[in-house]
Design a protein around this motif. Structure first.
Motif, short mmCIF file in Angstrom:
data_model
loop_
_atom_site.label_atom_id
_atom_site.label_comp_id
_atom_site.label_asym_id
_atom_site.label_seq_id
_atom_site.Cartn_x
_atom_site.Cartn_y
_atom_site.Cartn_z
N ALA A 77 4.97 -8.26 1.21
CA ALA A 77 5.62 -6.48 0.82
C ALA A 77 6.59 -6.57 0.99
O ALA A 77 6.81 -5.28 0.37
CB ALA A 77 3.84 -6.05 2.10
N MET A 78 7.38 -7.37 1.65
CA MET A 78 8.89 -6.54 1.89
C MET A 78 9.29 -6.65 0.28
O MET A 78 10.03 -5.99 -0.37
CB MET A 78 9.33 -7.83 2.27
N ILE A 79 9.23 -7.72 -0.58
CA ILE A 79 9.56 -8.21 -1.84
C ILE A 79 9.10 -7.22 -2.93
O ILE A 79 9.74 -6.60 -3.43
CB ILE A 79 9.25 -10.10 -2.44
N ARG A 123 9.60 -1.61 -5.84
CA ARG A 123 9.39 -0.20 -5.89
C ARG A 123 10.42 0.30 -5.27
O ARG A 123 10.34 1.27 -6.58
CB ARG A 123 7.68 0.12 -5.08
N LEU A 124 10.90 0.44 -4.59
CA LEU A 124 12.10 1.42 -4.53
C LEU A 124 13.06 1.53 -5.09
O LEU A 124 13.89 2.39 -5.56
CB LEU A 124 12.55 0.47 -2.69
N GLU A 125 13.38 0.54 -5.47
CA GLU A 125 14.60 0.32 -6.97
C GLU A 125 13.49 0.63 -8.42
O GLU A 125 14.29 1.49 -9.07
CB GLU A 125 14.63 -0.86 -6.92
N VAL A 126 12.50 0.84 -8.81
CA VAL A 126 11.79 1.09 -9.35
C VAL A 126 11.69 2.54 -9.46
O VAL A 126 11.88 3.43 -10.84
CB VAL A 126 10.06 0.54 -10.46
N LYS A 134 5.02 8.39 1.87
CA LYS A 134 3.76 7.98 2.79
C LYS A 134 3.17 7.69 1.68
O LYS A 134 2.09 7.34 1.71
CB LYS A 134 3.45 9.77 2.79
N VAL A 135 3.25 7.83 -0.15
CA VAL A 135 2.24 7.01 -0.56
C VAL A 135 2.15 5.74 -1.17
O VAL A 135 1.74 5.05 -1.29
CB VAL A 135 2.93 8.01 -1.62
N ILE A 136 3.75 5.47 -1.37
CA ILE A 136 4.64 3.86 -1.74
C ILE A 136 4.06 3.54 -0.94
O ILE A 136 3.58 2.11 -1.28
CB ILE A 136 4.88 4.07 -2.80
N VAL A 137 4.40 3.80 0.44
CA VAL A 137 4.92 2.07 1.29
C VAL A 137 3.14 1.42 1.75
O VAL A 137 3.48 0.24 1.71
CB VAL A 137 5.28 3.00 2.33
N PRO A 138 2.08 2.38 1.92
CA PRO A 138 0.62 2.12 1.91
C PRO A 138 0.98 1.51 0.44
O PRO A 138 -0.24 0.63 1.15
CB PRO A 138 -0.07 3.38 2.87
N GLU A 139 0.36 2.18 -0.33
CA GLU A 139 0.60 1.58 -1.56
C GLU A 139 0.61 0.40 -1.78
O GLU A 139 -0.31 -0.16 -2.26
CB GLU A 139 0.36 2.56 -2.90
N VAL A 140 2.09 -0.33 -1.24
CA VAL A 140 2.53 -1.21 -1.60
C VAL A 140 2.06 -2.63 -0.67
O VAL A 140 1.96 -3.82 -1.01
CB VAL A 140 4.31 -1.55 -1.86
N MET A 141 2.08 -1.82 0.65
CA MET A 141 1.94 -2.69 1.39
C MET A 141 -0.05 -3.58 1.32
O MET A 141 -0.07 -4.56 1.47
CB MET A 141 2.52 -2.12 2.83
#
Length: 874
Positions: A805-807, A812-815, A843-850
Motif C-alpha cells: 500500500a505504501m508503494i 498515486r500521490l505522484e500521478v 479521503k477518496v484516494i487513500v482508502p481506494e489505494v490501501m
C-alpha cells in the motif's frame, strides 16, 4: 595461604542442559555445535564467577555401573542420546583440553561418584567446594564447605543448595535426600521407591522418623492403612532404592585434589577450536584477528579528482560511516567497485565533484548498495540526490534468511562464504594497525565491503530466485527502501512546548498519586524501590505474596495486577508506574530526539523482524502508548510542518483477522466480513451461543481477546492471563472457538503439517520464515515453532500488504501531482501531512489505494481521520 576453591562439574548433565537449551546449530561442515556452544558459555561464566584454583569435569564412563548389579533396570527408562548430541561429545572434550581443565571418568562408576569422592576430600581439607550439575541427586553432598549448584531452566538459572537451603526447601538434612529418594523413587533414574509414596509423603515420614530404616522400625505406628500396606509390601525395594540413590564418596579414583590445579586456558588451542567450530562471536571477544579469514591483497585507488571513466554503468557502492545511526553519523568516505577497478572517494572529493553527483542521481546508472536506504538518507543530509539502486545487500540477505541477526557487511559476507572483509572491531578497535594512516585504513575497509557487495550480488540474487523470493525483494522491499528514505529525511514536526506542557501535567499527577499512595500505605517510602514496596505491601499491609525473587518479594506488573482487587493501593501504584514511564520515556525521551529543524527523524528498520514488519528506532514512534488518555495525548505534539496543513491518518481495520479469514477459508468468518458484521460480536455469538442482542461488552471483550490471540498463537495460559480466568476455562474457550470456526482449526493443523514437511512457512507474497525447531524433540522448542508457524503467515501477510500500500500510495500521490507527504507507518496505520485543499482528495484516494493493495476473499477496510495533530486523527 590461599584458600582452595574446588569446582566440580557434571559433564554429561551440563552437556544435556546446553543441548536442549539452544536450537540445533551447525557449522560449515554440518557438525552440530549447539551443545558445545552452550557448554562453552556456561564454562566461561563459571570460570569468571567462581575463579577456581582447582577444577574438574567428571564424565559418565558408560551405560553400565556397579548399581546395575543391584538393580538391572537402573536408568532403564532413559531415552537414547540424540545423535546430534552424541557427535558433539568429542568436541566437548577437546574444548576442555584447550581450556586445560582436567577431565576424568571411571569404569563402572558415574560422574556423581567421582564428584562425591572429591567433594568429600575437599570438604575434609576445609576447602571451598562448588558442585555444578543439573541432577538434584547431588544435593545430598551439600555441607558446611560444599555448595551444590543445580541448573534449572536454560543455562543461567541456577539454584544453590547449602545445608540451610535444603532444610528450608525440604525440611530435612542433605544426607536425608537419599532416604527421600528411597521412599519416593526417581523416575529419571528408574529408581522404583515405594508405590504410592510421593515427595510430600516421603518428607512427612522423614520429618517424623528420620530415615528409611527408622520408618520400618516404626511401621506399626503408621496408621494410614494403604500407606502402611505399600511400605510393608515394598520394604526391600525401599532399601534398594536408597542404595541406588546414594552417591559413592569412596570411589577408587586415581585423581587427587592436587591434580586439579587450574592455571587458565591455552589461548592458542582455544582459538583453534573456536575457528574449527566457527564460533565467530566468541573468537572476536578473545582474539579479533583470529576471527577473520586470511585476506587477499586489495588493489584500490584513492581519488583526488573524478572523471566520467571512473564511474561506470554498473557499480557497487558503500558508504563507510563512523556509526550505524546514519541520520547523524559522519561519512568517512565512499567506495565504488566493479570487475575492473575499486575506487575510494573521500567525502570532500565527492561533495565537490559534478561527475560524482550526476552519476549518483542518474537512475540509468545501476548501483548495487550495501544498504540503499542508509545511503540515500545519509547523502540527502549533505544535499546529494541518489537514485538507480538495483541491489541492496542488507535487504536481499535478510529476505534470504530473516532469522539471521547480522546487519553488518562483514558478518553477512561471511554468512555467504566470502571471508575477505574484516569486522570494524579489527579495523578500528582492538588489534587495529595503529601504524597505518587512518585514511588508508578507512579506504581499505570501505573498499573490501564494496567488493563484497559486487561479488556476492549474483549469488544472493540466485538464491532469491531459487526460493521464489525475487519478486518480494525486487517489487516490494527495494522500492519501499526508497520511500522509507524519503520519510526518514522528511521527519515529522514535533512541538516541544506541547511536550513540555504534557510533562508538567504528568508531573503534577505523579505528585498527587504519590501523596495518595503514602496515605494508603500509612507511611512514606521509595515507590520506585521494589524492595521497599514489597515490605509495604506484603509485610505492613499484609497482602499475600505471589512470587519471590532473590532480593525479596516480586512487585512486577503481572504480580500487582493479580492483587488489584485486594487493596486500593495497587491501582494507585500501577497508574503511578505507567505515568512515570510516560514522563521519562516519552516526554523526556522524545524531547531529546528533536533535531535542529524542529522535527523527529525516526529510522525504520526494514531488515529486522522475522515477520517482515517494520520497526522504528531513534526514537520508536510505533510504541507510544494509547491505552491511557495521558499516553494518547503525547500524539498531540506531532503536528504538520507547514501552516494551513493537516495530518491525515488511515489504518486498516482488523487486517490480520481478514487475512486469517482468507488463508483459512473459514466460511463463517468470510461471510461475516463480506456482510460487514462486527467480527468480535459474531465470535461472541458463536462461542457463547447467544443472539446479537444478548452479546454483552464482556462477551465481546473476551471474543476479541481470543480472536487476536489465535492470530498470535495464544495458549490457554496466555488467554487465562488476559481474561483473568482459569486455564481450564481458557482451554474450553479456545476449543469452543475452534469448533465454531472449523476452517481456522483446519488451517492451524495444515500449516503446522506443511511447516514440518518443508521447514518453513510463507506469507501471501511468498516471504519465508524458516522454523528449524518445528521437528525438535524438545517439547518447548517444538511448541514455540508450531505457534510461530500458525501466526507468521498472518502477521507477515499483513505487513506485506501495508508495504504494498505504501508503494502504491507513493505512486498515486505522484500521478495526482499532490503535495501530500507520507510521514509515518505505525503497524497498520499510515500518517500523511497535506495542505487543506488536498484533504478531500485524500479521503477518496487513500482508502481506494490501501483497500486495493491486494485481492483477498474478504474486503479490506480502511478508516481515516484528519486533524491539526496526530492526536486529533483518532
Amino acid at each position: 595461604m590461599t584458600t582452595k576453591k574446588i569446582v566440580l562439574l557434571d559433564g554429561n548433565s551440563l552437556a544435556y542442559r546446553a543441548f536442549f537449551a539452544l536450537p540445533l546449530l551447525t557449522n560449515d561442515n554440518g557438525i552440530h555445535t549447539n551443545a558445545v556452544y552452550g557448554f562453552t558459555m556456561m564454562l566461561q561464566n563459571i570460570l569468571a564467577d567462581e575463579k577456581p584454583t582447582h577444577i574438574l569435569v567428571a564424565w559418565d564412563a558408560g551405560k553400565t555401573t556397579f548399581r546395575h548389579s543391584t538393580y538391572g533396570e537402573y536408568k532403564g527408562g532413559r531415552q537414547k542420546t540424540p545423535p546430534e548430541l552424541s557427535e558433539q561429545f568429542p568436541y566437548l572434550r577437546k574444548l576442555l583440553e584447550a581450556y586445560q581443565i582436567p577431565q576424568y571418568e571411571l569404569d563402572q562408576y558415574e560422574a556423581d561418584d567421582i564428584i562425591g569422592t572429591l567433594s568429600k576430600t575437599g570438604d575434609a581439607d576445609q576447602a571451598e567446594v562448588v558442585v555444578i550439575s543439573g541432577d538434584k541427586d547431588l544435593t545430598q553432598l551439600a555441607s558446611g564447605h560444599t555448595t551444590v549448584y543445580i541448573t534449572r531452566k536454560g543455562m543461567t538459572d541456577i539454584e544453590k543448595y547449602t545445608p540451610d537451603h535444603v532444610r528450608e526447601k525440604y525440611g530435612i538434612e542433605p544426607h536425608q535426600i537419599i532416604d527421600m529418594k528411597g521412599l519416593m523413587g526417581d523416575a529419571s533414574d528408574n529408581i522404583p521407591g515405594v508405590p504410592g509414596v510421593g515427595e510430600k509423603t516421603a518428607l512427612k515420614l522423614l520429618k517424623e522418623y528420620g530415615s528409611v530404616e527408622n520408618v520400618y522400625k516404626s511401621i506399626d505406628a503408621i496408621t494410614a492403612k494403604k500407606l502402611k500396606e505399600n511400605l510393608t509390601d515394598n520394604e526391600e525395594q525401599a532399601y534398594m532404592s536408597k542404595v541406588l540413590a546414594t552417591i559413592e564418596v569412596n570411589a577408587p579414583i586415581k585423581v587427587t585434589i592436587d591434580d586439579l590445579s587450574y592455571e587458565g586456558p591455552d589461548l592458542d588451542k582455544v582459538i583453534s577450536i573456536y575457528q574449527e567450530l566457527k564460533f565467530k562471536t566468541l573468537l572476536e571477544k578473545i582474539a579479533p584477528q583470529a576471527a577473520e579469514e586470511p585476506q587477499e591483497e586489495i588493489e584500490l585507488t584513492i581519488a583526488s579528482t573524478l572523471s566520467e571513466a571512473d564511474l561506470t554503468d554498473e557499480m557497487a557502492i558503500h558508504l563507510e560511516m563512523i556509526e550505524e545511526h546514519y541520520l547523524t553519523a559522519d561519512i568517512l568516505g565512499i567506495s565504488v567497485a566493479d570487475d575492473s577497478h575499486t575506487l575510494f572517494i573521500p567525502l570532500p572529493v565527492a561533495l565537490d565533484s559534478d561527475v560524482f553527483k550526476n552519476w549518483l542521481k542518474n537512475p540509468a546508472k545501476k548501483k548495487y548498495s550495501s544498504d540503499s536506504k542508509a545511503t540515500m538518507v545519509s547523502l540527502a543530509q549533505r544535499g546529494l540526490e541518489a537514485d538507480g539502486f538495483e541491489f541492496d545487500f542488507l535487504l536481499a540477505s535478510y529476505i534470504v534468511n530473516p532469522s539471521s541477526t547480522f546487519t553488518d557487511v562483514a558478518s553477512i559476507a561471511r554468512e555467504f562464504g566470502y571471508g575477505d572483509v574484516q569486522s570494524d572491531e579489527v579495523i578500528y578497535g582492538k588489534g587495529a594497525k595503529k601504524s597505518v594512516p587512518v585514511e588508508a585504513i578507512v579506504a581499505e575497509t570501505a573498499s573490501r565491503k564494496a567488493q563484497a557487495v559486487w561479488k556476492l550480488r549474483p549469488l544472493i540474487e540466485e538464491k532469491l530466485k531459487e526460493n521464489n523470493l525475487y519478486d518480494l525483494y525486487h517489487e516490494l522491499e527495494l522500492p519501499l527502501a526508497k520511500i522509507l528514505s524519503k520519510m526518514e529525511s522528511t521527519g515529522v514536526k514535533t512541538d516541544l512546548k506541547t511536550l513540555e506542557a504534557i510533562g508538567v501535567d504528568l508531573t503534577a499527577k505523579l505528585l498527587e498519586l504519590e501523596a495518595a499512595i503514602y496515605e494508603s500505605a500509612g507511611d512514606k517510602f521509595n515507590i520506585n524501590s521494589p524492595k521497599q514496596l514489597g515490605v509495604i505491601l506484603f509485610e505492613k499491609i499484609g497482602l499475600t505474596p505471589i512470587k519471590k525473587t532473590k532480593t525479596g518479594y516480586s512487585t512486577a506488573a503481572d504480580v500487582l495486577e493479580k492483587l488489584e482487587n485486594e487493596h486500593e493501593i495497587i491501582s494507585l501504584i500501577l497508574t503511578y508506574r505507567q505515568l512515570g514511564k510516560l514522563n521519562s520515556t516519552y516526554i523526556e525521551g522524545l524531547s531529546k530526539e528533536i533535531h535542529d529543524d524542529g522535527k523527529i527523524h525516526t529510522r525504520f528498520q526494514q531488515a529486522l523482524t522475522t515477520t517482515g514488519r517494520l520497526s522504528s528506532i531513534n526514537p520508536n514512534l510505533q510504541n507510544i502508548p494509547v491505552r491511557l488518555e495521558e499516553g494518547r495525548k503525547i500524539r498531540a505534539a506531532f503536528v504538520p510542518s507547514e501552516p494551513g496543513w493537516y495530518l491525515f491518518a488511515a489504518d486498516y481495520s482488523q487486517i490480520e483477522l481478514r487475512v486469517l479469514a482468507h488463508m483459512s477459508q473459514d466460511a463463517k468468518m468470510i461471510e461475516a466480513f463480506r456482510a460487514g458484521v462486527d467480527i468480535h460480536t459474531q465470535t461472541a455469538m458463536d462461542v457463547f451461543g447467544v443472539d446479537k442482542e444478548s452479546v454483552t461488552s464482556d462477551m465481546r471483550r473476551a471474543a476479541k481477546a481470543v480472536n487476536f490471540g489465535i492470530v498470535y498463537g495464544i495458549s490457554d495460559y496466555g488467554l487465562s492471563q488476559n481474561l483473568n480466568i482459569t486455564r481450564k476455562e481458557a482451554a474450553k474457550f479456545i476449543d469452543t472457538y475452534l469448533n465454531s470456526f472449523p476452517g481456522v482449526k483446519q488451517y492451524m493443523v495444515d500449516i503446522v503439517a506443511d511447516a514440518k514437511q518443508t521447514g518453513y512457512v510463507t506469507t501471501l507474497m511468498n516471504r519465508r520464515r524458516y522454523l528449524p525447531d518445528i521437528t525438535s524433540s524438545n517439547f518447548n522448542l517444538r511448541g514455540f515453532a508450531e505457534r510461530t508457524a500458525m501466526n507468521t503467515p498472518i502477521q507477515g501477510s499483513a505487513a506485506d500488504i501495508i508495504k504494498k500500500a505504501m508503494i502504491d500510495m507513493a505512486a498515486r500521490l505522484e500521478v495526482e501531482g499532490l503535495q501530500t507527504r507520507m510521514l509515518l507507518q505505525v503497524h497498520d496505520e499510515l500518517i500523511f501531512e497535506a495542505p487543506e485543499d488536498e484533504i478531500e482528495k485524500l479521503k477518496v484516494i487513500v482508502p481506494e489505494v490501501m483497500e486495493s493493495a491486494i485481492a483477498l476473499d474478504v474486503p479490506l477496510k480502511v478508516d481515516w481521520a484528519f486533524g491539526l495533530s496526530w492526536y486529533e486523527t483518532k
